[in-house]
Design a protein around this motif. Sequence first.
Motif, PDB file in Angstrom:
ATOM      1  N   UNK A  40       2.524   1.596  -3.352  1.00 48.39           N
ATOM      2  CA  UNK A  40       1.251   0.959  -3.665  1.00 48.39           C
ATOM      3  C   UNK A  40       0.883  -0.026  -2.569  1.00 48.39           C
ATOM      4  N   UNK A  41      -0.404  -0.329  -2.521  1.00 51.10           N
ATOM      5  CA  UNK A  41      -0.879  -1.188  -1.433  1.00 51.10           C
ATOM      6  C   UNK A  41      -0.387  -2.623  -1.559  1.00 51.10           C
ATOM      7  N   UNK A  42      -0.248  -3.151  -2.754  1.00 52.05           N
ATOM      8  CA  UNK A  42       0.247  -4.519  -2.922  1.00 52.05           C
ATOM      9  C   UNK A  42       1.354  -4.613  -3.972  1.00 52.05           C
ATOM     10  N   UNK A  43       1.983  -3.483  -4.259  1.00 53.34           N
ATOM     11  CA  UNK A  43       3.094  -3.479  -5.205  1.00 53.34           C
ATOM     12  C   UNK A  43       2.685  -3.685  -6.651  1.00 53.34           C
ATOM     13  N   UNK A  44       1.420  -3.468  -6.972  1.00 59.28           N
ATOM     14  CA  UNK A  44       0.930  -3.750  -8.326  1.00 59.28           C
ATOM     15  C   UNK A  44       0.675  -2.498  -9.161  1.00 59.28           C
ATOM     16  N   UNK A  45       0.625  -1.333  -8.556  1.00 57.48           N
ATOM     17  CA  UNK A  45       0.232  -0.110  -9.250  1.00 57.48           C
ATOM     18  C   UNK A  45      -0.958  -0.387 -10.168  1.00 57.48           C
ATOM     19  N   UNK A  46      -2.046  -0.774  -9.560  1.00 59.26           N
ATOM     20  CA  UNK A  46      -3.251  -1.156 -10.305  1.00 59.26           C
ATOM     21  C   UNK A  46      -4.117   0.068 -10.578  1.00 59.26           C
TER      22      UNK A  46
END
Length: 149
Positions: A40-46
Amino acid sequence: MLNETIKNQLAHRTIREFKAQKIPEEVFAQLMEVARRTATSVGMQACSIIRVVDQELKNQIAGICTQEYVARAPELLIFIVDQYRNSQIAKEKGYQAETAKDMDRFFQSFTDACLMAQNVVNAAESLGLGTVYLGSILNDSEKISNCPS
């Protein structure tokens, strides 16, 4: 040099006709594990996945997409940007951020959803399953959003 992954990727074909058999639960569980382990782009799996197996709902979605074959797919997976889930988790932890509504977060989430979808497609195709992306799911986003769940 070709390995099995690259061979599968080079053999990709969009499939619009499907066998009338459900995906076994253990196979579906594997695909969801692939989704969960996607970078994921920021580790949030948004992003989230909506699984549609109800025939009436698939019929409604096929009507919105104006593609009748959608109703014949045994499974529909809809990958969505999901800032709501993470903002709810943040609220529960006592953190209130306005960044959940900004465009940077939206594009990060959109990227996560795209990466996740492609990983699931690669995994599904490696198992001999056919796949197709539905750009037409956005023909009428309000109607799609109001489909009963």
